[in-house]
Design an enzyme around this catalytic site. Sequence first.
Site: not given
Length: 334
Positions: A159, A178, A235-237, A266
């Site tokens: 992603i 990363d 937009t991940s966790r 959430e």
Amino acid sequence: MKTAVFSARPYDRRFLEEANARDHTEQGFEFAYFDVALDASTVGLAQGFDAVCVFVNDRLDAPVLNALHALGVRAVLLRCAGFNNVDIATAGKLGLFVARVPAYSPEAVAEHALALIMTLNRHTHRAYNRVREGNFMLDGLLGRTLHGKTAGIVGTGKIGLATARILHGMGCTVLGFDPYPSPAFDAFGESVSLETLLARSDIVSLHCPLTPQTHHLINEESLGLMKPGAMLVNTSRGALVNTDAVVRALKSRHLGHLAIDVYEQESALFFQDLSGEIIDDDLFQRLMTFPNVLVTGHQGFFTVEALQEICSITLRNLCDFASGAECQNRVVAG
């Protein structure tokens, strides 16, 4: 083979049934759909099923897994990539089969990240409401040209790589961090340390998994390293971000914009209609008061192509369980 599908919405039923009818009629898979989340209070619904199929906000801790095992359930199928909501060690001790969908249409999430960036930068959500009210003034809608800006991608897996490809194509300078760098990223950007990425980026976009090491990766210290006025996109966790710290950074005007499709609390909010309810989450309500904050309800994955892929892989995982074949998507402890 009977499977109980929890946190099921109409689109889950549609795409699971389509995949089943298309590819698995010979296996005789049967599904029952429950719109409630799986937790200690609902685990009894799994009575009589061989497997459960769950999503990101279902809770599969040790008590729930023990209860599932006692009910005869022997497989847990995740309709998602993340599995931090599953006690994998307990699942292993019980001999439960756990499998996930490790990758699905990475472009879907990457494109949603871009949509959030563009919407927040050019204020199109506010412009839409203004024009519908007959207000065509441009005051307050001033954005910035993204071409030539620096975008930092935290997590350069599939992603993150798709996001980097899009932003590079728009003329952005792309930086990536990363701990396990992808050689493919070198075609679109420069791999740097997290500290360098935060200091140089006008936009920081998160695309990494949630692990003990990445929990609250964005906190008071890391926010302090970011450029004043920079945009943060997640937009991940949800738990990658310490929301308390973000609110303070927004109040101090150090963080310029925030766009999130996920939120650390959430599970009590997303995937349900609360428009007629009082939302008790004061921190979330505080976030919603900022004009430079944009929130969507975990819809980054929500495209036809992604749902088709998720359901196809989920059913292939179920096939592997039913046949005893080796499953490449199986999740094991440690």
